[in-house]
Design a protein around this motif. Sequence first.
Motif, PDB file in Angstrom:
ATOM      1  N   GLU A   8      -1.746  45.051-140.122  1.00  0.00           N
ATOM      2  CA  GLU A   8      -1.119  43.962-139.377  1.00  0.00           C
ATOM      3  C   GLU A   8      -1.778  42.625-139.724  1.00  0.00           C
ATOM      4  O   GLU A   8      -1.125  41.600-139.797  1.00  0.00           O
ATOM      5  N   HIS A   9      -3.102  42.673-139.956  1.00  0.00           N
ATOM      6  CA  HIS A   9      -3.857  41.468-140.288  1.00  0.00           C
ATOM      7  C   HIS A   9      -4.480  41.638-141.671  1.00  0.00           C
ATOM      8  O   HIS A   9      -5.163  42.631-141.920  1.00  0.00           O
ATOM      9  N   VAL A  10      -4.252  40.662-142.550  1.00  0.00           N
ATOM     10  CA  VAL A  10      -4.791  40.695-143.906  1.00  0.00           C
ATOM     11  C   VAL A  10      -5.564  39.408-144.151  1.00  0.00           C
ATOM     12  O   VAL A  10      -5.050  38.314-143.906  1.00  0.00           O
ATOM     13  N   VAL A  11      -6.811  39.557-144.631  1.00  0.00           N
ATOM     14  CA  VAL A  11      -7.641  38.407-144.975  1.00  0.00           C
ATOM     15  C   VAL A  11      -7.653  38.306-146.499  1.00  0.00           C
ATOM     16  O   VAL A  11      -8.113  39.235-147.181  1.00  0.00           O
ATOM     17  N   PRO A  12      -7.141  37.195-147.061  1.00  0.00           N
ATOM     18  CA  PRO A  12      -7.117  37.040-148.520  1.00  0.00           C
ATOM     19  C   PRO A  12      -8.533  37.039-149.110  1.00  0.00           C
ATOM     20  O   PRO A  12      -9.495  36.646-148.437  1.00  0.00           O
ATOM     21  N   ALA A  13      -8.656  37.460-150.355  1.00  0.00           N
ATOM     22  CA  ALA A  13      -9.947  37.487-151.052  1.00  0.00           C
ATOM     23  C   ALA A  13     -10.579  36.100-151.032  1.00  0.00           C
ATOM     24  O   ALA A  13      -9.907  35.092-151.239  1.00  0.00           O
ATOM     25  N   GLY A  14     -11.861  36.052-150.721  1.00  0.00           N
ATOM     26  CA  GLY A  14     -12.597  34.799-150.718  1.00  0.00           C
ATOM     27  C   GLY A  14     -12.410  33.939-149.481  1.00  0.00           C
ATOM     28  O   GLY A  14     -12.950  32.841-149.406  1.00  0.00           O
ATOM     29  N   GLU A  15     -11.650  34.425-148.506  1.00  0.00           N
ATOM     30  CA  GLU A  15     -11.391  33.646-147.290  1.00  0.00           C
ATOM     31  C   GLU A  15     -11.879  34.392-146.055  1.00  0.00           C
ATOM     32  O   GLU A  15     -12.239  35.558-146.123  1.00  0.00           O
ATOM     33  N   SER A  16     -11.860  33.704-144.920  1.00  0.00           N
ATOM     34  CA  SER A  16     -12.155  34.301-143.621  1.00  0.00           C
ATOM     35  C   SER A  16     -10.854  34.404-142.842  1.00  0.00           C
ATOM     36  O   SER A  16      -9.930  33.631-143.075  1.00  0.00           O
TER      37      SER A  16
ATOM     38  N   ASP B  73     -10.436  48.307-145.689  1.00  0.00           N
ATOM     39  CA  ASP B  73      -9.747  48.408-144.400  1.00  0.00           C
ATOM     40  C   ASP B  73     -10.751  48.785-143.326  1.00  0.00           C
ATOM     41  O   ASP B  73     -11.528  49.725-143.504  1.00  0.00           O
ATOM     42  N   LEU B  74     -10.727  48.067-142.222  1.00  0.00           N
ATOM     43  CA  LEU B  74     -11.510  48.447-141.055  1.00  0.00           C
ATOM     44  C   LEU B  74     -10.537  49.078-140.079  1.00  0.00           C
ATOM     45  O   LEU B  74      -9.506  48.482-139.739  1.00  0.00           O
ATOM     46  N   THR B  75     -10.839  50.300-139.671  1.00  0.00           N
ATOM     47  CA  THR B  75      -9.914  51.094-138.877  1.00  0.00           C
ATOM     48  C   THR B  75     -10.506  51.436-137.512  1.00  0.00           C
ATOM     49  O   THR B  75     -11.722  51.425-137.334  1.00  0.00           O
ATOM     50  N   ASP B  76      -9.627  51.760-136.561  1.00  0.00           N
ATOM     51  CA  ASP B  76     -10.095  52.216-135.257  1.00  0.00           C
ATOM     52  C   ASP B  76     -10.292  53.730-135.303  1.00  0.00           C
ATOM     53  O   ASP B  76     -10.076  54.369-136.330  1.00  0.00           O
ATOM     54  N   TRP B  77     -10.657  54.308-134.185  1.00  0.00           N
ATOM     55  CA  TRP B  77     -10.963  55.738-134.136  1.00  0.00           C
ATOM     56  C   TRP B  77      -9.753  56.619-134.435  1.00  0.00           C
ATOM     57  O   TRP B  77      -9.895  57.781-134.771  1.00  0.00           O
ATOM     58  N   MET B  78      -8.547  56.060-134.343  1.00  0.00           N
ATOM     59  CA  MET B  78      -7.342  56.824-134.656  1.00  0.00           C
ATOM     60  C   MET B  78      -6.892  56.644-136.112  1.00  0.00           C
ATOM     61  O   MET B  78      -5.904  57.225-136.525  1.00  0.00           O
ATOM     62  N   GLY B  79      -7.600  55.796-136.865  1.00  0.00           N
ATOM     63  CA  GLY B  79      -7.244  55.564-138.255  1.00  0.00           C
ATOM     64  C   GLY B  79      -6.319  54.387-138.486  1.00  0.00           C
ATOM     65  O   GLY B  79      -5.958  54.096-139.625  1.00  0.00           O
ATOM     66  N   ARG B  80      -5.923  53.696-137.414  1.00  0.00           N
ATOM     67  CA  ARG B  80      -5.074  52.511-137.563  1.00  0.00           C
ATOM     68  C   ARG B  80      -5.876  51.373-138.172  1.00  0.00           C
ATOM     69  O   ARG B  80      -7.021  51.132-137.787  1.00  0.00           O
ATOM     70  N   ILE B  81      -5.274  50.636-139.099  1.00  0.00           N
ATOM     71  CA  ILE B  81      -5.950  49.526-139.756  1.00  0.00           C
ATOM     72  C   ILE B  81      -5.980  48.331-138.809  1.00  0.00           C
ATOM     73  O   ILE B  81      -4.938  47.821-138.404  1.00  0.00           O
ATOM     74  N   LEU B  82      -7.190  47.894-138.463  1.00  0.00           N
ATOM     75  CA  LEU B  82      -7.369  46.722-137.616  1.00  0.00           C
ATOM     76  C   LEU B  82      -7.282  45.440-138.442  1.00  0.00           C
ATOM     77  O   LEU B  82      -6.726  44.457-138.011  1.00  0.00           O
ATOM     78  N   VAL B  83      -7.902  45.480-139.623  1.00  0.00           N
ATOM     79  CA  VAL B  83      -7.881  44.330-140.521  1.00  0.00           C
ATOM     80  C   VAL B  83      -8.102  44.825-141.946  1.00  0.00           C
ATOM     81  O   VAL B  83      -8.858  45.772-142.173  1.00  0.00           O
ATOM     82  N   ARG B  84      -7.400  44.217-142.883  1.00  0.00           N
ATOM     83  CA  ARG B  84      -7.557  44.507-144.312  1.00  0.00           C
ATOM     84  C   ARG B  84      -8.194  43.283-144.958  1.00  0.00           C
ATOM     85  O   ARG B  84      -7.671  42.176-144.871  1.00  0.00           O
ATOM     86  N   LEU B  85      -9.370  43.494-145.575  1.00  0.00           N
ATOM     87  CA  LEU B  85     -10.083  42.440-146.286  1.00  0.00           C
ATOM     88  C   LEU B  85      -9.842  42.635-147.779  1.00  0.00           C
ATOM     89  O   LEU B  85     -10.315  43.621-148.368  1.00  0.00           O
ATOM     90  N   MET B  86      -9.094  41.716-148.379  1.00  0.00           N
ATOM     91  CA  MET B  86      -8.788  41.831-149.807  1.00  0.00           C
ATOM     92  C   MET B  86     -10.041  41.539-150.619  1.00  0.00           C
ATOM     93  O   MET B  86     -10.833  40.659-150.274  1.00  0.00           O
ATOM     94  N   LEU B  87     -10.202  42.292-151.707  1.00  0.00           N
ATOM     95  CA  LEU B  87     -11.388  42.139-152.567  1.00  0.00           C
ATOM     96  C   LEU B  87     -11.071  41.312-153.800  1.00  0.00           C
ATOM     97  O   LEU B  87      -9.975  41.222-154.240  1.00  0.00           O
TER      98      LEU B  87
END
Length: 130
Positions: A7-15, A116-130
């Motif tokens: 749901e939330h994606v952080v582009p590479a090199g950004e916050s 990807d940082l996920t919750d205990w159910m495996g849902r993606i909380l935030v994706r940090l692009m590399l």
Amino acid sequence: HDMTVAEHVVPAGESGTAAGQLWRVDRARFYSSSPNRLNPDLPPGTLVHVIVIDSEGPGLPGCSAVITDGQRRWSAESVGGYGPLPPGGTNAICGRPGLAQFSFLLPAGVRPTALDLTDWMGRILVRLML
């Protein structure tokens, strides 16, 4: 769907802000041999990818790290696995604010695209692009 599409994606090199936190990739590197003499030798044909993230906010209890190449996913190694020990002041879990280090044992030909940082159910909380 929540386990493969962020749901939330952080582009590479950004916050970016997600789940009440401010996130960014602090640094990423890889090792072709064991980064610590106390660690086991890497299996043939593998590399260790080490990602350090920085977060500000209240923390995310139950958070886990997964790396992806866009098609496949791998969970972070436990501390004492194939990756280096986190340096002083760096967490080994993403549930606390500040720096957190994650290590991933991957086939040598893999080019990771996101953490990807996920919750205990495996849902993606935030994706940090590399």
